[in-house]
Write a protein that holds these residues in place. Structure first.
Motif, mmCIF file in Angstrom:
data_model
loop_
_atom_site.group_PDB
_atom_site.id
_atom_site.type_symbol
_atom_site.label_atom_id
_atom_site.label_comp_id
_atom_site.label_asym_id
_atom_site.label_seq_id
_atom_site.Cartn_x
_atom_site.Cartn_y
_atom_site.Cartn_z
ATOM 1 N N GLN A 77 -0.880 8.640 -5.717
ATOM 2 C CA GLN A 77 -1.131 9.933 -5.078
ATOM 3 C C GLN A 77 0.025 10.926 -5.240
ATOM 4 O O GLN A 77 -0.102 12.091 -4.882
ATOM 5 C CB GLN A 77 -1.515 9.714 -3.605
ATOM 6 N N LYS B 97 0.812 -1.219 0.000
ATOM 7 C CA LYS B 97 0.000 0.000 0.000
ATOM 8 C C LYS B 97 0.846 1.270 0.000
ATOM 9 O O LYS B 97 0.396 2.310 -0.488
ATOM 10 C CB LYS B 97 -0.948 -0.013 1.207
ATOM 11 N N LEU B 98 2.049 1.197 0.551
ATOM 12 C CA LEU B 98 2.928 2.369 0.518
ATOM 13 C C LEU B 98 3.345 2.675 -0.921
ATOM 14 O O LEU B 98 3.268 3.811 -1.387
ATOM 15 C CB LEU B 98 4.164 2.128 1.396
ATOM 16 N N SER B 99 3.772 1.642 -1.619
ATOM 17 C CA SER B 99 4.176 1.835 -3.010
ATOM 18 C C SER B 99 2.987 2.290 -3.859
ATOM 19 O O SER B 99 3.117 3.187 -4.701
ATOM 20 C CB SER B 99 4.767 0.534 -3.541
ATOM 21 N N GLY C 282 -5.058 9.259 0.979
ATOM 22 C CA GLY C 282 -4.363 8.592 2.077
ATOM 23 C C GLY C 282 -4.036 7.135 1.786
ATOM 24 O O GLY C 282 -4.507 6.537 0.818
ATOM 25 N N TYR C 283 -3.237 6.587 2.686
ATOM 26 C CA TYR C 283 -2.646 5.245 2.550
ATOM 27 C C TYR C 283 -3.655 4.133 2.296
ATOM 28 O O TYR C 283 -3.429 3.246 1.482
ATOM 29 C CB TYR C 283 -1.882 4.969 3.845
ATOM 30 N N PHE D 239 0.347 3.968 -2.825
ATOM 31 C CA PHE D 239 0.107 5.369 -2.436
ATOM 32 C C PHE D 239 1.004 6.303 -3.234
ATOM 33 O O PHE D 239 0.560 7.307 -3.789
ATOM 34 C CB PHE D 239 0.393 5.507 -0.929
ATOM 35 N N ARG D 240 2.283 5.950 -3.285
ATOM 36 C CA ARG D 240 3.233 6.850 -3.958
ATOM 37 C C ARG D 240 2.996 6.887 -5.466
ATOM 38 O O ARG D 240 3.046 7.955 -6.076
ATOM 39 C CB ARG D 240 4.666 6.433 -3.627
ATOM 40 N N PHE D 241 2.735 5.729 -6.059
ATOM 41 C CA PHE D 241 2.472 5.733 -7.499
ATOM 42 C C PHE D 241 1.271 6.613 -7.828
ATOM 43 O O PHE D 241 1.347 7.488 -8.679
ATOM 44 C CB PHE D 241 2.245 4.296 -7.999
#
Lengths: 262, 262
Positions: B174, B166-168, B222-223, B170-172
């Motif tokens: 958002q 989910k972090l990756s 958000g995440y 999120f970054r892609f």
């Protein structure tokens, strides 16, 4: 559902592309990267196919201008030249590709992670499955640097939020301060995979640092809620490291004032 | 409250630092940057002081190892050497500094935005208030590139989300897909300020592109809520540009499957 294909469909498609290349006189190799490469054990139903095609000198443009060598089995329903070297593309059955075409000499000057030779012509120098120039090194700054930089970023971020620059605030806090939390995770728990990706440190973070990952939802709260993310980052820093009190208190006051304003 | 100081306090502090520097034999100039520089009309209660101190040859380390020249008026309660050239620091009264110390010859090789000479010794070459090397140029990719790249990023992002990265994801979605939305805003409305910041395109985005800014909260969710951000980006692309149907539909299906799973 998720995607319509299974991991073995991905491998079959990659092999089919290799066969198609092998039938063309100017192809030299197909090198699988990432989960289509040396980390094939990670291949799953959410993977795409990431690869390099290596061709003979002066033949690159032929391969880029006509993608028929990809369509022996299935036609492409989306193709998009995203760099001067390659495409992102989608097959009708849902398999997604990211690939680049290089001539052998070009591999000497670009950084890439070691790949898996799916197919190679005898003329291909197998050394090129490995990068010929050094990858960027993993930099680990001192604890104090990461802690203080996180604090400073939170300070700047909350001020931008109060000014109404919520996009900039979002990026400062929920990306750059989170980068610092990711650096600090290594001091709190051991990387379970030891699988640092030099091109993106965030890959597999949840598996590598499961304890720290638990707070990630609180650190990435979205565009409107940066002040809550700031508080969560302050708490993380305060619970685990030495934190400058005056700056911490100033930031907290700014967070509270943001809540009174709204 | 917000911060405890007023804009004129910031200007007074900068002038006081200039006076302190002027009393030292090795100082050559104080150059204000950003809202402490040429954009002083933007200075507000959320600003910090961003500046370069220029000193004589071989004197840089003296200024970095002892910050007493900053403390003539007020003491610092936080000081943090964040680069080899400079500090972030906080005064007891809440004024925040970001500064670097350079010798004149160093300015020839670093990129910076033009600044305002707050104070200069007659020996200082005023040309150095302007960068001596070119800043990175504002690159505007073609519409098709931004649209297709946004789509491809959403595809990769939703797959990572489904995998639990989910972090990756999120970054892609958002960050990197939002970068594409920011590029595309220029085709939908005129930049009201025409104040592109070569070091961060997101600065003042809300003021520059007020129409597009309205959807920003939906793009940065958000995440845990990346699938909603993906849908909002698809809607933005679909309403305003030509979008590849098969890839769009595939991404939508993946979003819906993420909601069924949860």
């Amino acid at each position: 559902m998720a995607n319509f294909y299974k991991p073995e469909d991905l491998i079959n498609r990659l092999n089919s592309i290799a066969n198609s290349l092998a039938s063309k006189p100017d192809s030299l190799a197909l090198i699988g990267l990432g989960s289509a490469g040396l980390e094939i054990n990670r291949l799953d139903q959410y993977s795409d196919l990431d690869f390099f095609v290596i061709v003979r000198k002066d033949k690159k443009q032929n391969y880029l201008s006509n993608l028929s060598w990809l369509e022996a089995d299935q036609s492409l329903v989306f193709k998009f030249m995203n760099t001067v070297d390659g495409f992102k593309a989608l097959y009708a059955d849902g398999i997604f590709l990211e690939f680049a075409v290089f001539e052998e000499w070009e591999l000497k000057k670009i950084p890439y992670s070691s790949g898996r030779v799916v197919w190679a012509h005898p003329d291909f120098d197998l050394e090129f499955a490995n990068p010929q120039i050094k990858l960027p090194e993993q930099k680990q700054p001192p604890i104090e640097w990461s802690v203080n930089e996180a604090l400073a970023i939170c300070y700047i971020g909350i001020n931008r939020y109060l000014r109404g620059e919520k996009l900039s605030a979002f990026r400062f806090v929920q990306i750059y301060a989170v980068d610092r939390v990711m650096e600090l995770a290594k001091y709190l728990e051991k990387d379970t995979l030891d699988s640092f990706d030099p091109f993106s440190n965030e890959r597999r973070f949840e598996k590598r640092f499961p304890q720290t990952a638990k707070i990630l939802p609180d650190l990435m709260t979205g565009y409107e809620n940066t002040p809550d993310a700031v508080l969560a980052i302050l708490n993380f820093l305060d619970e685990n490291f030495d934190v400058n009190e005056p700056l911490k208190n100033l930031i907290k006051n700014l967070v509270f004032s943001s809540k009174k304003d709204s």
